[in-house]
Every structure is written in structure tokens, then in C-alpha cells.
Design a protein around this motif. Structure first.
Motif, PDB file in Angstrom:
ATOM      1  N   TYR A 260       4.538  91.367 -27.008  1.00 55.81           N
ATOM      2  CA  TYR A 260       4.307  90.321 -26.017  1.00 55.81           C
ATOM      3  C   TYR A 260       5.422  90.265 -24.980  1.00 55.81           C
ATOM      4  N   LEU A 261       6.662  90.523 -25.401  1.00 51.96           N
ATOM      5  CA  LEU A 261       7.769  90.564 -24.447  1.00 51.96           C
ATOM      6  C   LEU A 261       7.569  91.692 -23.442  1.00 51.96           C
ATOM      7  N   LEU A 262       7.105  92.849 -23.916  1.00 58.30           N
ATOM      8  CA  LEU A 262       6.851  93.955 -22.999  1.00 58.30           C
ATOM      9  C   LEU A 262       5.726  93.606 -22.038  1.00 58.30           C
ATOM     10  N   GLU A 263       4.673  92.995 -22.556  1.00 58.08           N
ATOM     11  CA  GLU A 263       3.565  92.582 -21.696  1.00 58.08           C
ATOM     12  C   GLU A 263       4.061  91.676 -20.574  1.00 58.08           C
ATOM     13  N   LYS A 264       4.842  90.653 -20.915  1.00 53.50           N
ATOM     14  CA  LYS A 264       5.307  89.688 -19.917  1.00 53.50           C
ATOM     15  C   LYS A 264       6.336  90.297 -18.979  1.00 53.50           C
ATOM     16  N   ALA A 265       7.183  91.192 -19.504  1.00 50.97           N
ATOM     17  CA  ALA A 265       8.181  91.835 -18.652  1.00 50.97           C
ATOM     18  C   ALA A 265       7.509  92.729 -17.605  1.00 50.97           C
ATOM     19  N   LEU A 266       6.448  93.445 -17.994  1.00 45.31           N
ATOM     20  CA  LEU A 266       5.729  94.278 -17.041  1.00 45.31           C
ATOM     21  C   LEU A 266       5.018  93.420 -16.000  1.00 45.31           C
ATOM     22  N   GLU A 267       4.461  92.301 -16.429  1.00 49.62           N
ATOM     23  CA  GLU A 267       3.840  91.386 -15.471  1.00 49.62           C
ATOM     24  C   GLU A 267       4.862  90.899 -14.460  1.00 49.62           C
ATOM     25  N   GLY A 268       6.099  90.692 -14.918  1.00 53.51           N
ATOM     26  CA  GLY A 268       7.141  90.180 -14.037  1.00 53.51           C
ATOM     27  C   GLY A 268       7.608  91.174 -13.000  1.00 53.51           C
ATOM     28  N   ILE A 269       7.388  92.471 -13.243  1.00 57.08           N
ATOM     29  CA  ILE A 269       7.802  93.473 -12.261  1.00 57.08           C
ATOM     30  C   ILE A 269       6.967  93.359 -11.003  1.00 57.08           C
ATOM     31  N   GLY A 270       5.671  93.077 -11.163  1.00 62.41           N
ATOM     32  CA  GLY A 270       4.836  92.847  -9.993  1.00 62.41           C
ATOM     33  C   GLY A 270       3.840  93.957  -9.745  1.00 62.41           C
ATOM     34  N   LEU A 271       3.532  94.177  -8.489  1.00 58.86           N
ATOM     35  CA  LEU A 271       2.468  95.073  -8.048  1.00 58.86           C
ATOM     36  C   LEU A 271       2.553  96.443  -8.711  1.00 58.86           C
ATOM     37  N   GLY A 272       1.455  96.871  -9.321  1.00 56.67           N
ATOM     38  CA  GLY A 272       1.349  98.222  -9.830  1.00 56.67           C
ATOM     39  C   GLY A 272       1.896  98.443 -11.216  1.00 56.67           C
ATOM     40  N   SER A 273       2.394  97.388 -11.862  1.00 57.79           N
ATOM     41  CA  SER A 273       3.092  97.588 -13.127  1.00 57.79           C
ATOM     42  C   SER A 273       2.214  97.397 -14.362  1.00 57.79           C
ATOM     43  N   ALA A 274       0.937  97.103 -14.169  1.00 58.81           N
ATOM     44  CA  ALA A 274       0.052  96.921 -15.315  1.00 58.81           C
ATOM     45  C   ALA A 274      -0.033  98.207 -16.137  1.00 58.81           C
ATOM     46  N   ASP A 275      -0.149  98.063 -17.438  1.00 60.40           N
ATOM     47  CA  ASP A 275      -0.231  99.210 -18.345  1.00 60.40           C
ATOM     48  C   ASP A 275      -1.416  98.980 -19.263  1.00 60.40           C
ATOM     49  N   GLY A 276      -2.468  99.789 -19.099  1.00 58.49           N
ATOM     50  CA  GLY A 276      -3.687  99.583 -19.867  1.00 58.49           C
ATOM     51  C   GLY A 276      -3.483  99.716 -21.360  1.00 58.49           C
ATOM     52  N   HIS A 277      -2.613 100.621 -21.780  1.00 60.84           N
ATOM     53  CA  HIS A 277      -2.311 100.807 -23.202  1.00 60.84           C
ATOM     54  C   HIS A 277      -1.726  99.538 -23.791  1.00 60.84           C
ATOM     55  N   VAL A 278      -0.742  98.956 -23.105  1.00 59.73           N
ATOM     56  CA  VAL A 278      -0.106  97.727 -23.582  1.00 59.73           C
ATOM     57  C   VAL A 278      -1.104  96.572 -23.579  1.00 59.73           C
ATOM     58  N   THR A 279      -1.858  96.450 -22.502  1.00 60.50           N
ATOM     59  CA  THR A 279      -2.826  95.358 -22.380  1.00 60.50           C
ATOM     60  C   THR A 279      -3.871  95.404 -23.491  1.00 60.50           C
ATOM     61  N   ASP A 280      -4.357  96.605 -23.804  1.00 61.80           N
ATOM     62  CA  ASP A 280      -5.357  96.735 -24.860  1.00 61.80           C
ATOM     63  C   ASP A 280      -4.766  96.384 -26.222  1.00 61.80           C
ATOM     64  N   LEU A 281      -3.529  96.796 -26.490  1.00 63.81           N
ATOM     65  CA  LEU A 281      -2.908  96.454 -27.765  1.00 63.81           C
ATOM     66  C   LEU A 281      -2.699  94.943 -27.883  1.00 63.81           C
ATOM     67  N   VAL A 282      -2.340  94.294 -26.782  1.00 63.69           N
ATOM     68  CA  VAL A 282      -2.211  92.833 -26.796  1.00 63.69           C
ATOM     69  C   VAL A 282      -3.543  92.196 -27.173  1.00 63.69           C
ATOM     70  N   ARG A 283      -4.624  92.694 -26.588  1.00 66.04           N
ATOM     71  CA  ARG A 283      -5.951  92.156 -26.905  1.00 66.04           C
ATOM     72  C   ARG A 283      -6.268  92.315 -28.384  1.00 66.04           C
ATOM     73  N   ARG A 284      -5.967  93.476 -28.935  1.00 63.71           N
ATOM     74  CA  ARG A 284      -6.265  93.737 -30.340  1.00 63.71           C
ATOM     75  C   ARG A 284      -5.406  92.882 -31.272  1.00 63.71           C
ATOM     76  N   VAL A 285      -4.121  92.753 -30.946  1.00 65.28           N
ATOM     77  CA  VAL A 285      -3.233  91.958 -31.792  1.00 65.28           C
ATOM     78  C   VAL A 285      -3.604  90.486 -31.715  1.00 65.28           C
ATOM     79  N   ARG A 286      -4.004  90.014 -30.538  1.00 63.03           N
ATOM     80  CA  ARG A 286      -4.463  88.633 -30.413  1.00 63.03           C
ATOM     81  C   ARG A 286      -5.649  88.382 -31.340  1.00 63.03           C
ATOM     82  N   ALA A 287      -6.556  89.340 -31.403  1.00 62.86           N
ATOM     83  CA  ALA A 287      -7.736  89.177 -32.257  1.00 62.86           C
ATOM     84  C   ALA A 287      -7.344  89.137 -33.731  1.00 62.86           C
TER      85      ALA A 287
END
Length: 265
Positions: A203-230
Motif C-alpha cells: 500500500y505504501l508503494l501504491e500511494k508513493a507512486l500516486e504521489g509522483i503524478g502523471l504517468g506513474s501508474a503501475d498496472g502490476h501494483v494496482t492489480d495486486l492491491v485489488r487482489r489483496v483488498r479482496a
């Protein structure tokens, strides 16, 4: 991709300390793509968002210390040269943009007065399977400086030192079954090490990447967040994500106050 010694003509010294050959002025640039984004090295006077090219970021590195134990290793990120990664079977391959090889993160400038000390600090912090490499870093947007005098043109790529868990290191997940996204998510959901819960790292990595801004989204990280949330359930996951967002803001506000007793990886 990071240049090899054959490509650069630079041969590493016997003690393995190559950084002075890449940074002859004695200062040091370090690129972070994982915990260094939100937990900067000490003594930095600039933090610059941007990216490196020719790699993909994956939770394919086991952690037997910071986010797991030798008996129950957690999962942390490494970067993999894209050419090698393309030879592997990766269910997350469709999430990688075909038009770019970029891995987003943050680079830190360490003045010469503290470069050797910070190198020692990072060697300890990244001890679990990571080794030093060098690659061009592409700055993006504005810089964050701890000193008004620490300014220079950042239009051109900057050579950066980066710690990578190579596929040959003992912590790399060689078994394809262990690289399956659901398996990674389940390991993260129950991992715990000396630096805390493995879910916190994600979750820290997810939020840190969001904080970088434009273009920093990472589909691998985002998908793992979704799975761990579930796996965790909505309430617990939301609470941990909100805490991660606060912790990222606080850590970056405090700046270079890290010490070896408080290591994130």
C-alpha cells in the motif's frame, strides 16, 4: 538497460565499489523504485521524480527480513530487464504498455560529503539479494530540494546507482507458480517482517507512486492491491491504505531523517 562493463569499458574494482567511477565528482545519485520512493536515504539534498527505461517492476523478490522471515518470506519489488522479462510467462504482461519501457520512481542526490556513508547505509538496507547497477534516469517535472543552493539543469538523463534483485540472486522467484499474481497477493496478505506487514509495503508503494503524478501508474501494483483488498476485506484494507497515504506524506515531509534503526524494504 544498465550499461555493462564491456559496453562502458569500465571494469569494477576488486572491492566491488564502482560508484566513484560513475560519479567522479564524489557526489552520488540513487534511484528508488520501491521503498526508497517513500523512505528516502539520509542526507539527500534533492528528490527528483522520473523514470528509468528498459525494465519492468515486479513483486518477484522474496523478503526474508524486512517484510517476511526465512521461514515465511514476504514479497517485495525488483526491476527486471525487459528483454529477459519478455522471455518469461507473466500473466500481468497485458498490463505493461507496449509503447514504453518506463519504471517510475524517484532519484536522490547525495552530496560528496555523505556519499560513502549513504552507500554503506544502502548496502545494509538492500542486503537481501540486491546488487548495485547503474542506469540513465530521466527527470520529470519539478525537483524537491532540501537546499536552495542545490540546483542544476535536469534536462538531460542522469546516471543513477540502483539496487536490483537480479534473476540470479537467491531471493528471486524462479518458480513460475510463485510469480502468479494470486499467489503473490496471498503471500503479501499474510507476510510480516522486522519492518512490519507486507501489505503495508504494497500500500505504501501504491500511494508513493500516486504521489509522483502523471504517468506513474503501475498496472502490476494496482492489480495486486485489488487482489489483496479482496483477501483482507474492505474495512481492513481501506484502513491500511489510508494509513499508508498518511505515512507517505509524513515521510516525504520529514525528508532525510532516516537512520539504520528504521529500515524499510
Amino acid at each position: 538497460m544498465s550499461p555493462t562493463s564491456q559496453e562502458t569499458g569500465i571494469q569494477p574494482p576488486a572491492n566491488g565499489r564502482t560508484w566513484r567511477q560513475y560519479f567522479p565528482k564524489g557526489d552520488l545519485w540513487v534511484f528508488g523504485y520501491g521503498s526508497l520512493i517513500w523512505k528516502p536515504p539520509p542526507h539527500h539534498d534533492q528528490r527528483v521524480p522520473g523514470y528509468i527505461e528498459g525494465y519492468v517492476r515486479r513483486f518477484w523478490q522474496a523478503s526474508t527480513d524486512h517484510r517476511g522471515t526465512p521461514e515465511q518470506p514476504g514479497r517485495v519489488v525488483t526491476v527486471i530487464e525487459r528483454g529477459f522479462w519478455e522471455t518469461l510467462d507473466d500473466p500481468h504482461a497485458p498490463l505493461e504498455p507496449s509503447s514504453t519501457n518506463r519504471v517510475w520512481g524517484a532519484a536522490y542526490h547525495i552530496p560528496s560529503s555523505h556519499a560513502e556513508e549513504v552507500h554503506d547505509y544502502l548496502d545494509v538496507r538492500e542486503i537481501d539479494g540486491y546488487s548495485v547497477h547503474y542506469t540513465p534516469f530521466h527527470p520529470f517535472g519539478s525537483t524537491s530540494s532540501a537546499s536552495e543552493t542545490a540546483s542544476e539543469s535536469l534536462a538531460a538523463p542522469i546516471t543513477c546507482m540502483v539496487y536490483i534483485g537480479q534473476p540470479s540472486n537467491p531471493q528471486f522467484l524462479r518458480d513460475p507458480a510463485h510469480r502468479e499474481p494470486q499467489d503473490v497477493a496471498e503471500v503479501i496478505s499474510r507476510g510480516f517482517g522486522q519492518s512490519g506487514k507486507n501489505t503495508e509495503y504494497l500500500y505504501l508503494l501504491e500511494k508513493a507512486l500516486e504521489g509522483i503524478g502523471l504517468g506513474s501508474a503501475d498496472g502490476h501494483v494496482t492489480d495486486l492491491v485489488r487482489r489483496v483488498r479482496a483477501i483482507e476485506g474492505g474495512v481492513e484494507a481501506t484502513r491500511e491504505e489510508e494509513k499508508a497515504e498518511r505515512d507517505v506524506r509524513l515521510s516525504l515531509t520529514e525528508g532525510a531523517k532516516g537512520d539504520e534503526a528504521d529500515l524499510f524494504e
